[in-house]
Design a protein around this motif. Sequence first.
Motif, mmCIF file in Angstrom:
data_model
loop_
_atom_site.group_PDB
_atom_site.id
_atom_site.type_symbol
_atom_site.label_atom_id
_atom_site.label_comp_id
_atom_site.label_asym_id
_atom_site.label_seq_id
_atom_site.Cartn_x
_atom_site.Cartn_y
_atom_site.Cartn_z
ATOM 1 N N SER A 249 70.832 52.438 81.349
ATOM 2 C CA SER A 249 69.979 52.517 82.539
ATOM 3 C C SER A 249 69.861 53.965 82.998
ATOM 4 O O SER A 249 70.843 54.712 83.006
ATOM 5 N N ALA A 250 68.639 54.335 83.365
ATOM 6 C CA ALA A 250 68.417 55.682 83.896
ATOM 7 C C ALA A 250 68.449 55.697 85.422
ATOM 8 O O ALA A 250 68.159 56.709 86.044
ATOM 9 N N SER A 251 68.839 54.578 86.045
ATOM 10 C CA SER A 251 68.765 54.447 87.501
ATOM 11 C C SER A 251 69.904 55.146 88.225
ATOM 12 O O SER A 251 69.813 55.427 89.415
ATOM 13 N N ARG A 252 71.030 55.381 87.509
ATOM 14 C CA ARG A 252 72.242 55.949 88.104
ATOM 15 C C ARG A 252 72.839 55.012 89.156
ATOM 16 O O ARG A 252 73.573 55.442 90.031
ATOM 17 N N GLU A 253 72.490 53.728 89.058
ATOM 18 C CA GLU A 253 73.027 52.726 89.969
ATOM 19 C C GLU A 253 73.854 51.706 89.175
ATOM 20 O O GLU A 253 73.795 51.661 87.942
ATOM 21 N N TYR A 254 74.588 50.856 89.913
ATOM 22 C CA TYR A 254 75.431 49.854 89.262
ATOM 23 C C TYR A 254 74.565 48.766 88.621
ATOM 24 O O TYR A 254 73.616 48.279 89.224
ATOM 25 N N GLN A 255 74.919 48.436 87.391
ATOM 26 C CA GLN A 255 74.251 47.354 86.677
ATOM 27 C C GLN A 255 75.134 46.112 86.766
ATOM 28 O O GLN A 255 76.338 46.190 86.560
ATOM 29 N N SER A 256 74.532 44.984 87.066
ATOM 30 C CA SER A 256 75.291 43.743 87.255
ATOM 31 C C SER A 256 75.503 43.048 85.911
ATOM 32 O O SER A 256 74.580 42.936 85.105
ATOM 33 N N HIS A 257 76.717 42.585 85.712
ATOM 34 C CA HIS A 257 77.044 41.805 84.515
ATOM 35 C C HIS A 257 77.959 40.660 84.932
ATOM 36 O O HIS A 257 79.000 40.886 85.551
ATOM 37 N N TYR A 258 77.537 39.440 84.600
ATOM 38 C CA TYR A 258 78.288 38.256 85.029
ATOM 39 C C TYR A 258 79.202 37.783 83.900
ATOM 40 O O TYR A 258 78.752 37.504 82.788
ATOM 41 N N ILE A 259 80.469 37.696 84.219
ATOM 42 C CA ILE A 259 81.462 37.214 83.267
ATOM 43 C C ILE A 259 81.498 35.689 83.337
ATOM 44 O O ILE A 259 81.704 35.116 84.406
ATOM 45 N N GLU A 260 81.269 35.054 82.217
ATOM 46 C CA GLU A 260 81.277 33.587 82.167
ATOM 47 C C GLU A 260 82.256 33.139 81.090
ATOM 48 O O GLU A 260 81.872 32.807 79.965
ATOM 49 N N PRO A 261 83.531 33.130 81.418
ATOM 50 C CA PRO A 261 84.523 32.725 80.418
ATOM 51 C C PRO A 261 84.375 31.256 80.058
ATOM 52 O O PRO A 261 83.934 30.439 80.877
ATOM 53 N N ASP A 262 84.743 30.930 78.840
ATOM 54 C CA ASP A 262 84.687 29.540 78.372
ATOM 55 C C ASP A 262 85.905 28.799 78.913
ATOM 56 O O ASP A 262 86.779 28.363 78.163
ATOM 57 N N MET A 263 85.934 28.668 80.259
ATOM 58 C CA MET A 263 87.022 27.978 80.945
ATOM 59 C C MET A 263 86.413 27.050 81.988
ATOM 60 O O MET A 263 85.319 27.295 82.495
ATOM 61 N N ASP A 264 87.124 25.989 82.281
ATOM 62 C CA ASP A 264 86.637 25.059 83.292
ATOM 63 C C ASP A 264 87.790 24.160 83.726
ATOM 64 O O ASP A 264 88.839 24.099 83.073
ATOM 65 N N TYR A 265 87.564 23.468 84.828
ATOM 66 C CA TYR A 265 88.502 22.430 85.229
ATOM 67 C C TYR A 265 88.272 21.213 84.333
ATOM 68 O O TYR A 265 87.126 20.893 83.988
ATOM 69 N N VAL A 266 89.342 20.567 83.944
ATOM 70 C CA VAL A 266 89.268 19.522 82.930
ATOM 71 C C VAL A 266 89.832 18.215 83.468
ATOM 72 O O VAL A 266 90.838 18.198 84.185
ATOM 73 N N ILE A 267 89.142 17.133 83.113
ATOM 74 C CA ILE A 267 89.653 15.772 83.345
ATOM 75 C C ILE A 267 89.928 15.168 81.974
ATOM 76 O O ILE A 267 89.073 15.212 81.084
ATOM 77 N N PHE A 268 91.119 14.620 81.805
ATOM 78 C CA PHE A 268 91.480 13.974 80.546
ATOM 79 C C PHE A 268 91.232 12.472 80.671
ATOM 80 O O PHE A 268 91.606 11.852 81.672
#
Length: 634
Positions: A249-268
């Motif tokens: 980016s040439a904006s010199r500003e913060y670029q947003s990046h969303y972390i989406e780990p392959d984790m979740d709450y689980v019901i067995f």
Amino acid sequence: MSKFCTDCGHPQQADERFCQHCGTPVNQKAQKPVNQPMQEQPVHAEQPVQMQQTPPPAPRKPRTKKQKAALAAGAVVLVAVVGSSYFASNYYSAASTMDRFKEAVQNKDAEALTSMMVLENGVEVDEYQAEAFLRLPPEKLAEIMTFEETNGFLWSTNEPLLSIQPHGKVAGVINRHAVIGVPQYVELYLPTESEVEYAFSLNGASLGTSGATESVSAGPFLAGNYLLDSTFSSDYGELTASEELTLTSASREYQSHYIEPDMDYVIFSLPYDDPNATNVVINGHEIPFNERSSETVKVGPLPLNGSVSVKAVATYPWGTLESEEIAVSESLQPVTISHLTEDQRSEVGELALAYAEQTVEANANQDASFIKDGTEALKTKWQDNITDMIERNRMYSGQLNEIQLMTSASRVTGDGDTSKLVIPASLHFYEASHLAAEPKDPEEFVSEGYLTFAYNADEGTFSVDDYSYRDETFETEPDLILAGSETYHESIPVQVVEKVEEEKEVSSTATDQDIETFIENFRQDYEYALNEKDFSFVQSYFESGSAIYREYDEYIHSFDDTYYFFEFLEDRVTSVEQTGENTYKVNTAELFDFHNHVNETWRYTRTKSYILKIKDQQLYIDRIDMMTDDITEV
């Protein structure tokens, strides 16, 4: 008067005591006048005239080796200084810097790039940033490295991420040009679960760790294609993930990046309700099942990449068993519990085989006492079936070829000491069911159903408690196949025809008991007709060709191959009224369960009015009217 050095011949001033060129002392007395006019002499004809000449300078004194070396060194230094200045000025020029930069990119030389690149804010570019820059796609690098002069500087034109500008001086004199990068900043947005800790690194360089926070800020970096490594840790496991993070980016500003780990709450979840299932064990944590449910409480977050395994544990009257290791891969994670040990599995298989053989003998001999390995309740049920066969003048001949059990699809019903084991079973016979007067015509027959086993804790043994038919083929492959004896058993005819006919033959009037018995027999045969999809069980209760005969024939044959099962629980005659010379009205109260193919059970509570008639001394059902109908899910 001019004078000259006697050593080097360099002109000297009159008052100088040393030669300013070579440093030789000047001897003033020894100096001779130079270019003095000659004294005139008398001229005689017979003598030639002689001119007085200026004497030549004295010979130069040779230089010493040290002097010559000093002079040579001075000359070399002078040449080196001039040459170095020219070389450095050219080497650190904008054009040369651009050429060296392109060459380093072409050679993938990250170390060379670090020596000529810097960010706009003065932060030095380290090797891992240079490596990230070199990982950009070739077409992207080509765009970035197309430079054009703007305001006296070279700028990348297509992607204004780089410029070549003066950056300090060499030896305090010569301008040094460098490749200046637009700084890149990134904001990593995280899941907000407080139970998870995060750790991040870019190209192996740590960005630190974080707990319950929404984002992590990082930068400045050089434009590039970075490898973002993330580690997510909870009480139940750890997940490591890698992904590419492109910063251009040439904006010199913060670029947003969303972390989406392959984790979740689980019901067995278990495939069937199993109140005996106590918990699921994850990394030493015991997760309970909800009371009288096939599911656990929600736990996590858990990695869903299969890196975490669990076990389900259950306690039955015949022992505590657990499932095999199950890799967690989805939010509603199915688990199965092995209900039997290998020894118990063999025991149950032999028991099922013995029971199936005994049913053949019991049917052929029309004697329930042949059922040796069943519970008392099952023996009573078989005696009722055999009595019904005798009353309907039906006979049986056949043999058992083999049984197939699907123990992997077993389930447990009941709770605690009342728990029972249910196993899908396929029983293969060669048999014939026929009237006494009919010829035997045996054929292959496969009975699909469920074998239910009860356990006697005092004796430590299983016994067969029930067998229920299923009118469709199991999709599960059998995992235990046992061969039958193939011993053929044949019924001995019993003279019951007259007795059966007597039940239906009545005079022009019938007693209340006659009518009640007629209705009870109809309901019993109707249950068979529905479950076997065989109208012949009840066709004699309707006058042939009548409207109700056709109606029930069509209804019974309307059921498709989808599994269902009718279980009649109560059939009671509440009143009998004679409405004409040969007609009667009978009111009933009926209760039955209907089990469908999705394991649902619906309970029907009905009252009906049967209109009966006597024709040719035979009772027939002329009409059935529904009075009330209540349906509830069990």
